[in-house]
Design an enzyme around this catalytic site. Structure first.
Site, PDB file in Angstrom:
ATOM      1  N   ASP A 364     -38.845 -44.173  57.566  1.00 29.64           N
ATOM      2  CA  ASP A 364     -39.135 -45.571  57.496  1.00 29.64           C
ATOM      3  C   ASP A 364     -37.984 -46.540  57.416  1.00 29.64           C
ATOM      4  OD1 ASP A 364     -40.956 -48.135  57.076  1.00 29.64           O
ATOM      5  OD2 ASP A 364     -40.476 -47.911  55.018  1.00 29.64           O
ATOM      6  N   THR A 366     -37.693 -50.223  55.950  1.00 28.64           N
ATOM      7  CA  THR A 366     -37.775 -51.006  54.706  1.00 28.64           C
ATOM      8  C   THR A 366     -37.951 -50.340  53.581  1.00 28.64           C
ATOM      9  OG1 THR A 366     -38.665 -52.751  56.100  1.00 28.64           O
ATOM     10  CG2 THR A 366     -38.640 -53.146  53.643  1.00 28.64           C
ATOM     11  N   THR A 660     -41.312 -48.131  61.939  1.00 33.08           N
ATOM     12  CA  THR A 660     -41.320 -49.150  60.976  1.00 33.08           C
ATOM     13  C   THR A 660     -42.507 -50.164  61.725  1.00 33.08           C
ATOM     14  OG1 THR A 660     -40.213 -51.048  60.072  1.00 33.08           O
ATOM     15  CG2 THR A 660     -39.618 -50.357  62.378  1.00 33.08           C
ATOM     16  N   ASP A 662     -42.068 -53.289  60.887  1.00 32.29           N
ATOM     17  CA  ASP A 662     -41.381 -54.698  61.044  1.00 32.29           C
ATOM     18  C   ASP A 662     -41.195 -54.926  62.423  1.00 32.29           C
ATOM     19  OD1 ASP A 662     -40.172 -56.735  60.213  1.00 32.29           O
ATOM     20  OD2 ASP A 662     -38.886 -55.551  58.505  1.00 32.29           O
ATOM     21  N   ARG A 742     -43.590 -52.063  64.650  1.00 32.53           N
ATOM     22  CA  ARG A 742     -44.948 -52.581  64.573  1.00 32.53           C
ATOM     23  C   ARG A 742     -45.974 -51.422  64.529  1.00 32.53           C
ATOM     24  NH1 ARG A 742     -45.420 -57.370  62.303  1.00 32.53           N
ATOM     25  NH2 ARG A 742     -44.070 -59.002  63.313  1.00 32.53           N
TER      26      ARG A 742
END
Length: 1030
Positions: A364, A366, A660, A662, A742
């Site tokens: 991952d 974050t 991720t 993000d 995403r």
């Protein structure tokens, strides 16, 4: 309905529900308890489950049938305890290990389920455990989760979907008309939930029936609620207090539904050992058939086959499982006690050797690679750049800009203009003022173009109202939809221009001199993923000037700002440093220009057809020839030593994929900053695709590139996996690095599963949030990082670490040692069993293929336990190189990926050694014995014990004091037990010189050639690690 047996029955039927607000006892159906359960078994399924997991493998099932056969009189070869005691010991150790793991898991879950919350009831606030929360309860949340009644708030969902942006959540409109929350909140009738529990975190549908207003006498309002009115569990609110009603609990939570049930992981090493035992069993059957065939299948030959199967049963060693399980416990203990990776916890003690063969690491972003703390690093004005070490210059420029303005105002009031000399300042001062004004304009623009809102909280000394009135710095926190924006506003505060107030129509800035600047917000154009920019039009209340400020990505801003020759180059330089680059620009507007724009803008927003296109066209009419002010560089701070750790993993032959939730730009910047993607590496950003044809064209474009890192979004990934799963995985596996942005939790688990199926390699998943649990549980090895936002990933993982950098030592040192030690231990146990089985075969063939055991009673049990257990098990302490060398040369880890420590080649070598040594010992004993059979037993068994002890010494590469103790202790036990073994061994014979020289000769002949071969191999073909140690 949900029931206490829901874990056995399945997930159950999800149905819409009517929730009585504040009255959970009025519910019309039963809902699951609000508990976390990471256990593999419960009280009733523990023993059957553990036994099933043990006996579903051929290895243990074989010994169970073997022990049961001893109840048949015609098949019995000796005492029952010779078969049932070893099997019972194996099962006891396994059950105890699983029980310890389950108890630890239960205690961890109990700690989470016992967290205390405040519940709003008719009696006031009541403390309730997390496990006691029910659907319909009103929960008072302070910076945690659920559904808002007391005003809007910002929410972060990174533990649910990986997105780090703050999201705005709105209160239920009708509740804002209530006089006080505790008096009339009970008058609200029901929530009618029209949506089943689902794993989709972006959809929610509820109809809320609100009571009529007592003042106006209006009819009841049926208000429709959406995702904007919800706060899911495992999310975090920014500040303040929220009152919420519980809609979902337990397994119906979004975070839980996006998590797969924990599975029983079986290591690849265990599967390989199981395969070898099947080969040994095949050899056992062949030897038994040969023995019966050499008897010409005389008499009741089928019973003889079963007797030979029992007689040679030691070919498949039952002690192998015991030794390996105990070894795993030792490896787990070593990991836990390693002072260089403090806080590391082994939650699954069955797979530590898996860490030594990882080919793909999926991580991952974050909270795992990054700290999720944005720091302003660079301000670039084209001709001059300011870094962290020169921010004091920016601060002085800002201070001088506002003090000069104040001084000039004073001078204009006190002194006529003609008194000022025309050439008061030299040319150098003009240049300095020019730079100062440019810095001031840049800082002012950054302080205005954003969607950040300052919020004031009570700090124990100052209450909220007073703090908001006086703009108290100690009470102020910033809220925004992006941490990047907060970092920019915090930086402007650090250089002297502070955002102190904001509402829907105005904004207040405080200068270094304490003056408050008021700006009216005329228009805001928010950031979208399509436009990649945001803008704001403000009016300075003191001067009346109207200014249009805009910031955005360099790819779109390059065509908006005025021509320059430095933008593209500097953006590239800053991006290579891993900084998130924003281009800031401005445009001054006259009152007539703005009025004309506003008229066109309002008219475009009222259009029925193509509204969004017309609005975009009007905005673009302003976005021309804008003045370029500056570039900003913001860094998402990495965790400690992320770069060297990734470098170690890459040199070890491990491919790292970043998954991720993000944004694509954020993920790409982090990958560059962490050196997951090296500076000289090309990047292929997979274009968004929605159809099969688009996916085919993009895959063909990607196929033409070589040694290229891949960046792909979750939507495009889903399309590719739907139509071209094999082709996509084939291309992705060839990439040195892959970044998937995403990604949903389900997609992360799917990628892990596809890697396992397509490559057959071992995977390791690393994460810190609830959205990583599915990925962690699906991987062969799951590692949880204890992050700031909870322990969901840590509790569900096989291994838990406190920092990402500990992963290097966990794999390079402990993983490597665990695998190599397990391989050596398993092969030596097989060698030990094959030696005695070879001796039995030689003995039976010499004595007319009789199915008579060579050793009986305690001799056969003691051989695998008391006499050889300690030296053989001491192999778990062996190591070929020091831990510092293993970390310095991660290439040593790469050798393990081919599985050479335990392969068919090494297995065959040990089989040949066992046959050689067993034959030498047995034939030597029969050649040298004098007259009595017990002399054969004494000579052969003593030579066998000494051979095993010497073979352990031959196998050891680095001596440990416990190894020496094990060797001496085993030898002492055997010598001491000879006094009690007079039933099997002639005590007087073993004290003679004849016995001693015969045993010495046989032992030397069996071991000396192997010592010579080891010396020659070390001399002429040394392994890689020996070159480093020398």
């Amino acid at each position: 309905r949900c029931c206490p047996w829901s874990r056995c029955c399945g997930i159950g039927d999800f149905r819409p529900r009517t929730v009585w607000l504040g009255h959970p006892e009025k519910r019309e159906q039963r809902y699951p308890r609000n508990v976390i359960n990471n256990q593999k078994y419960n009280f009733f399924t523990f023993l059957p489950g553990v036994l099933f997991n043990q006996f579903k493998y051929f290895f243990n099932l074989y010994f169970l049938l073997l022990a049961c056969s001893q109840f048949v009189e015609e098949l019995r070869l000796g005492a029952l305890y010779t078969y049932w005691v070893p099997l019972g010991l194996v099962l006891f150790i396994t059950i105890m290990r699983e029980a310890v793991d389950e108890i630890r898991c239960y205690l961890r879950d109990k700690e989470v389920n016992s967290q205390i919350y405040s519940k709003l009831s008719m009696r006031g606030n009541v403390k309730v455990k997390s496990s006691g929360i029910q659907v319909g309860d009103l929960i008072i949340v302070e910076k945690v989760y659920l559904l808002s009644f007391t005003g809007s708030c910002f929410l972060r969902t990174d533990q649910l979907d990986g997105e780090t942006d703050w999201k705005l959540r709105l209160p239920v409109a009708c509740t804002q008309r209530l006089p006080t929350a505790t008096v009339t909140i009970w008058d609200i009738c029901t929530f009618s939930c029209t949506q089943n529990p689902t794993r989709r975190v972006l959809t929610f549908s509820v109809n809320m029936l609100c009571p009529p207003s007592q003042e106006d006498g209006d009819p009841p309002v049926n208000e429709s609620l959406s995702i904007e009115n919800t706060l899911w569990a495992s999310t975090v609110i920014a500040s303040g207090t929220v009152v919420g009603v519980v809609i979902y609990t337990g397994k119906e939570l979004r975070s839980v539904m996006n998590t797969s049930n924990p599975r029983h992981k079986v290591g690849l090493f265990d599967l390989e050992v199981n395969c070898l035992t099947k080969i040994l069993f095949g050899a056992l059957v062949v030897v038994s058939l040969v023995m019966v065939a050499l008897q010409h299948f005389a008499g009741r030959w089928y019973l003889q086959i079963f007797r030979f199967l029992l007689l040679f049963s030691h070919i498949v060693p039952i002690s192998l499982r015991v030794n390996l399980d105990m070894g795993k416990m030792v490896f787990s203990w070593m990991i836990k006690k390693d002072s260089k990776i403090p806080g590391t916890v082994v939650r699954a003690s069955t797979i530590p050797e898996q860490l030594g063969r990882i080919s793909y690491l999926l991580t991952d972003k974050t909270g795992t690679l990054t700290q999720n703390e944005m720091v302003f690093r660079r301000l670039h004005l084209g001709t001059v750049a300011y870094g962290m070490d020169s921010m004091d210059e920016v601060q002085s420029h800002v201070f001088s800009a506002y003090t000069q303005v104040k001084t000039l105002c004073s001078c204009n009031c006190l002194q006529p203009t003609h008194d000022l000399p025309a050439s008061r300042a030299p040319a150098a001062t003009k240049v300095r003022k020019t730079i100062s004004s440019r810095v001031h304009e840049a800082v002012k623009a950054i302080a205005l173009v954003h969607n950040v809102t300052p919020v004031y909280e009570a700090n124990g000394v100052t209450d909220q109202a007073e703090a908001e009135q006086h703009y108290e710095d100690t009470c102020r926190v910033y809220q925004a939809s992006s941490p990047d924006e907060v970092s920019l506003v915090q930086w402007t505060e650090s250089v002297g221009l502070t955002l102190v107030g904001r509402d829907q129509s105005s904004m207040q800035l405080r200068t270094p001199t304490g003056q408050i600047l008021n700006f009216t917000i005329l228009q805001i154009f928010p950031f979208t993923y399509e436009s990649k920019r945001m803008g704001i039009i403000v009016r300075d209340e003191s001067t009346g000037e109207i200014t249009f400020y805009m910031k955005g990505a360099d790819v779109v801003m390059a065509g908006i700002v005025q021509y320059n020759d430095w933008l593209e180059e500097e953006c590239g330089n800053m991006a290579r440093e891993g900084l998130r680059v924003l281009v800031v620009s401005k445009k001054s507007l006259t009152e007539e220009q703005y009025q004309d724009f506003e008229a066109r803008y309002v008219q475009a927003k009222l259009s029925v057809h193509d509204r969004s296109l017309k609005v975009a066209t009007v905005i673009e009419s302003l976005e021309m020839e804008m003045e370029l002010l500056c570039l900003t560089g913001v860094e998402d701070q990495l965790q400690t030593d992320v770069r060297p750790t990734l470098e170690i993993l890459r040199n070890a032959g491990i491919k790292v994929w970043m998954l991720t939730g993000d944004k694509l730009e954020t993920a790409t910047c982090t990958a560059k900053n962490a050196h997951l993607i090296t500076r000289n590496q090309d990047i292929h950003i997979f274009r968004p695709v929605t159809t099969r044809g688009e996916a085919h064209l993009e895959l063909n474009a990607f196929r033409r590139k070589h040694d290229c890192a891949l960046v792909i979004s979750g939507d495009s990934l889903e399309v590719c996996l739907k139509y071209y799963e094999y082709e996509f995985m084939e291309l992705a596996c060839q990439c040195p690095a892959v970044v998937c942005c995403r990604c949903t939790p389900t997609q992360k688990a799917q990628i892990v599963r596809l890697l396992q199926e397509r490559t057959g390699k071992l995977t390791c998943a690393v994460g810190d949030g609830g959205n990583d649990v599915s990925m962690i549980q699906e991987a062969d090895c799951g590692v949880g990082v204890e992050g700031k936002e909870g322990k969901q990933a840590s509790l569900a993982a096989d291994f838990s670490v406190t920092q990402f950098k500990h992963l290097g030592r966990l794999l390079m040192v402990h993983g490597r040692n665990s695998y190599k030690r397990s391989a050596a231990l398993s092969q030596f146990v097989i060698h030990r069993s094959l030696c005695i089985s070879t001796m039995q075969a030689v003995f039976s063939s010499v004595f007319y293929f009789a199915s008579v055991p060579l050793y009986q009673g305690f001799l056969i049990i003691g051989y695998s336990t008391v006499y050889t257990m300690f030296p053989v098990f001491s192999l778990v302490l062996d190591k070929d190189v020091k831990s510092e060398v293993a970390m310095l040369y991660p290439e040593l880890y790469k050798d393990l990926l081919k599985g050479r420590p335990l392969s068919f080649k090494t297995f065959l070598i040990w089989v040949l050694i066992s046959i050689y040594q067993g034959s030498i010992i047995m034939y030597g004993a029969m050649l040298l014995f004098e007259s009595e059979f017990v002399h054969i037993v004494a000579i052969s068994f003593t030579s066998l014990i000494l051979t095993e002890l010497l073979m352990v010494a031959l196998t050891i590469q680095t001596w440990h004091w416990l190894m020496i103790v094990g060797e001496l202790l085993s030898l002492a036990c055997y010598v001491a037990s000879l006094v009690f073994l007079h039933e099997f061994i002639d005590v007087y014979f073993i004290t003679t010189v004849s016995f001693l020289w015969k045993v010495t000769v046989i032992t030397l002949v069996s071991c000396l050639p192997l010592y010579i071969l080891k010396y020659l191999r070390r001399r002429f073909s040394p392994p890689n690690y020996s070159k480093l140690t020398s």
